[in-house]
Motif scaffolding. Structure first.
Motif, PDB file in Angstrom:
ATOM      1  N   ASP A 216     -11.919  -3.645  -1.007  1.00  0.00           N
ATOM      2  CA  ASP A 216     -10.540  -3.257  -1.365  1.00  0.00           C
ATOM      3  C   ASP A 216     -10.226  -1.850  -0.851  1.00  0.00           C
ATOM      4  O   ASP A 216      -9.198  -1.614  -0.236  1.00  0.00           O
ATOM      5  CB  ASP A 216     -10.352  -3.272  -2.892  1.00  0.00           C
ATOM      6  N   ILE A 217     -11.146  -0.908  -1.108  1.00  0.00           N
ATOM      7  CA  ILE A 217     -10.895   0.484  -0.708  1.00  0.00           C
ATOM      8  C   ILE A 217     -10.825   0.597   0.812  1.00  0.00           C
ATOM      9  O   ILE A 217      -9.948   1.266   1.361  1.00  0.00           O
ATOM     10  CB  ILE A 217     -11.996   1.424  -1.251  1.00  0.00           C
ATOM     11  N   ALA A 218     -11.742  -0.081   1.499  1.00  0.00           N
ATOM     12  CA  ALA A 218     -11.769   0.001   2.962  1.00  0.00           C
ATOM     13  C   ALA A 218     -10.468  -0.553   3.540  1.00  0.00           C
ATOM     14  O   ALA A 218      -9.831   0.083   4.383  1.00  0.00           O
ATOM     15  CB  ALA A 218     -12.975  -0.753   3.507  1.00  0.00           C
TER      16      ALA A 218
ATOM     17  N   ASP B   1      -8.584   4.344  -8.126  1.00  0.00           N
ATOM     18  CA  ASP B   1      -7.431   4.374  -9.043  1.00  0.00           C
ATOM     19  C   ASP B   1      -6.175   3.784  -8.398  1.00  0.00           C
ATOM     20  O   ASP B   1      -5.307   3.258  -9.087  1.00  0.00           O
ATOM     21  CB  ASP B   1      -7.126   5.820  -9.468  1.00  0.00           C
ATOM     22  N   ASP B   2      -6.069   3.924  -7.080  1.00  0.00           N
ATOM     23  CA  ASP B   2      -4.871   3.422  -6.390  1.00  0.00           C
ATOM     24  C   ASP B   2      -4.857   1.898  -6.269  1.00  0.00           C
ATOM     25  O   ASP B   2      -3.839   1.304  -5.930  1.00  0.00           O
ATOM     26  CB  ASP B   2      -4.789   4.024  -4.976  1.00  0.00           C
ATOM     27  N   LEU B   3      -5.997   1.266  -6.528  1.00  0.00           N
ATOM     28  CA  LEU B   3      -6.108  -0.180  -6.270  1.00  0.00           C
ATOM     29  C   LEU B   3      -5.505  -1.042  -7.375  1.00  0.00           C
ATOM     30  O   LEU B   3      -5.174  -2.206  -7.153  1.00  0.00           O
ATOM     31  CB  LEU B   3      -7.576  -0.595  -6.105  1.00  0.00           C
ATOM     32  N   THR B   4      -5.355  -0.452  -8.575  1.00  0.00           N
ATOM     33  CA  THR B   4      -4.979  -1.248  -9.750  1.00  0.00           C
ATOM     34  C   THR B   4      -3.764  -2.138  -9.512  1.00  0.00           C
ATOM     35  O   THR B   4      -3.775  -3.303  -9.900  1.00  0.00           O
ATOM     36  CB  THR B   4      -4.705  -0.307 -10.947  1.00  0.00           C
ATOM     37  N   ASP B   5      -2.736  -1.605  -8.868  1.00  0.00           N
ATOM     38  CA  ASP B   5      -1.505  -2.391  -8.694  1.00  0.00           C
ATOM     39  C   ASP B   5      -1.424  -3.097  -7.350  1.00  0.00           C
ATOM     40  O   ASP B   5      -0.361  -3.602  -6.988  1.00  0.00           O
ATOM     41  CB  ASP B   5      -0.281  -1.482  -8.877  1.00  0.00           C
ATOM     42  N   MET B   6      -2.511  -3.121  -6.617  1.00  0.00           N
ATOM     43  CA  MET B   6      -2.455  -3.751  -5.286  1.00  0.00           C
ATOM     44  C   MET B   6      -2.850  -5.224  -5.363  1.00  0.00           C
ATOM     45  O   MET B   6      -3.927  -5.629  -4.924  1.00  0.00           O
ATOM     46  CB  MET B   6      -3.349  -2.985  -4.302  1.00  0.00           C
ATOM     47  N   HIS B   7      -1.966  -6.038  -5.938  1.00  0.00           N
ATOM     48  CA  HIS B   7      -2.280  -7.453  -6.147  1.00  0.00           C
ATOM     49  C   HIS B   7      -2.305  -8.228  -4.830  1.00  0.00           C
ATOM     50  O   HIS B   7      -3.113  -9.127  -4.646  1.00  0.00           O
ATOM     51  CB  HIS B   7      -1.275  -8.066  -7.118  1.00  0.00           C
TER      52      HIS B   7
ATOM     53  N   GLY C  69       2.702   7.931   0.298  1.00  0.00           N
ATOM     54  CA  GLY C  69       2.355   8.959   1.279  1.00  0.00           C
ATOM     55  C   GLY C  69       1.877  10.277   0.703  1.00  0.00           C
ATOM     56  O   GLY C  69       1.892  11.308   1.362  1.00  0.00           O
ATOM     57  N   GLU C  70       1.462  10.241  -0.577  1.00  0.00           N
ATOM     58  CA  GLU C  70       1.080  11.512  -1.199  1.00  0.00           C
ATOM     59  C   GLU C  70      -0.370  11.899  -0.937  1.00  0.00           C
ATOM     60  O   GLU C  70      -0.713  13.069  -0.985  1.00  0.00           O
ATOM     61  CB  GLU C  70       1.316  11.435  -2.713  1.00  0.00           C
ATOM     62  N   GLU C  71      -1.230  10.905  -0.704  1.00  0.00           N
ATOM     63  CA  GLU C  71      -2.651  11.229  -0.515  1.00  0.00           C
ATOM     64  C   GLU C  71      -3.097  10.809   0.873  1.00  0.00           C
ATOM     65  O   GLU C  71      -2.587   9.852   1.433  1.00  0.00           O
ATOM     66  CB  GLU C  71      -3.510  10.436  -1.509  1.00  0.00           C
ATOM     67  N   ASP C  72      -4.127  11.512   1.388  1.00  0.00           N
ATOM     68  CA  ASP C  72      -4.679  11.115   2.684  1.00  0.00           C
ATOM     69  C   ASP C  72      -5.619   9.936   2.512  1.00  0.00           C
ATOM     70  O   ASP C  72      -5.607   8.984   3.266  1.00  0.00           O
ATOM     71  CB  ASP C  72      -5.471  12.284   3.299  1.00  0.00           C
ATOM     72  N   ILE C  73      -6.479  10.024   1.485  1.00  0.00           N
ATOM     73  CA  ILE C  73      -7.483   8.984   1.251  1.00  0.00           C
ATOM     74  C   ILE C  73      -7.188   8.300  -0.078  1.00  0.00           C
ATOM     75  O   ILE C  73      -7.034   8.968  -1.105  1.00  0.00           O
ATOM     76  CB  ILE C  73      -8.909   9.603   1.175  1.00  0.00           C
ATOM     77  N   LEU C  74      -7.102   6.965  -0.060  1.00  0.00           N
ATOM     78  CA  LEU C  74      -6.873   6.215  -1.305  1.00  0.00           C
ATOM     79  C   LEU C  74      -8.197   6.043  -2.039  1.00  0.00           C
ATOM     80  O   LEU C  74      -9.245   5.887  -1.417  1.00  0.00           O
ATOM     81  CB  LEU C  74      -6.268   4.857  -1.004  1.00  0.00           C
TER      82      LEU C  74
ATOM     83  N   VAL D 173       0.845  -1.204   0.000  1.00  0.00           N
ATOM     84  CA  VAL D 173       0.000   0.000   0.000  1.00  0.00           C
ATOM     85  C   VAL D 173       0.878   1.252   0.000  1.00  0.00           C
ATOM     86  O   VAL D 173       0.648   2.201  -0.747  1.00  0.00           O
ATOM     87  CB  VAL D 173      -0.969  -0.016   1.205  1.00  0.00           C
ATOM     88  N   ARG D 174       1.945   1.241   0.803  1.00  0.00           N
ATOM     89  CA  ARG D 174       2.817   2.427   0.887  1.00  0.00           C
ATOM     90  C   ARG D 174       3.611   2.628  -0.400  1.00  0.00           C
ATOM     91  O   ARG D 174       3.853   3.748  -0.813  1.00  0.00           O
ATOM     92  CB  ARG D 174       3.748   2.302   2.078  1.00  0.00           C
TER      93      ARG D 174
END
Ligand code: HEM
Length: 148
Positions: free
Chosen positions: A140-142, A30-36, A22-27, A16-17
């Protein structure tokens, strides 16, 4: 057990990091795509702990033979998704152990969309959960935000 959980948690936090840096407060989505790994963690959780362990009951419309059993019409059949997810015949590698890596290696490509009958936390067939996409994105987002 605690060791396994902290190993998984460390890997998940690293993923996740690395994606977020560390650029955004809330993911967001769009941020989930590479979180395999995160997706594998959710799958593994649903495999071992399906929230609806016994799917909605079915009633046979005609006499049927299933796995060598003769079942009469009008019989109520209850599918144990909890047991299906732990069956050593389908889950060869330590079926009782929380091991998300299995979804990135031996069980890569396996999904809960209703086509892989070894893994049915959302059910299968005509009565399959209509909210699969909604729930998986939400899960995923949660989780990503909790870990973040
Ligand atoms: C992780 C979250 C969820 C899981 C694991 C889950 C799982 C299930 C399962 C196992 C069934 C029965 C399928 C079968 O017997 O084949 C089901 C049915 C259903 N689910 Fe979900 N569900 C989830 C979230 C949701 C959400 C958020 C909604 C609504 C917004 C929802 C709406 C429904 C409905 C309406 C049915 C009945 C479908 C029918 O009978 O035709 N589910 N769900």
């Amino acid at each position: 057990m605690t060791e396994i959980i902290s190993k998984v948690m460390r890997k998940l936090q690293n993923e996740v990091r690395a994606v977020n840096k560390g650029e955004e407060d809330i993911l967001t989505e769009d941020d989930l795509t590479d979180m395999h790994y995160l997706k594998a963690v959710i799958k593994e959780t649903l495999r071992l702990h399906p929230p609806l362990p016994l799917l909605f009951p079915r009633v046979l419309m005609r006499d049927l033979k299933i796995n060598g059993y003769n079942i009469k019409a009008n019989t109520r059949v209850i599918v144990n998704a909890w047991q299906v997810g732990r069956d050593p015949k389908s889950w060869y590698y330590l079926p009782e152990v929380f091991e998300p890596e299995r979804f990135l290696t031996a069980n890569k490509g396996m999904n809960y969309l209703g086509n892989d009958f070894q893994f049915i936390p959302f059910g299968a067939g005509r009565r399959i959960c209509p909210a699969i996409q909604f729930s998986s994105t939400l899960n995923d987002i949660a989780l990503a935000n909790l870990v973040h």
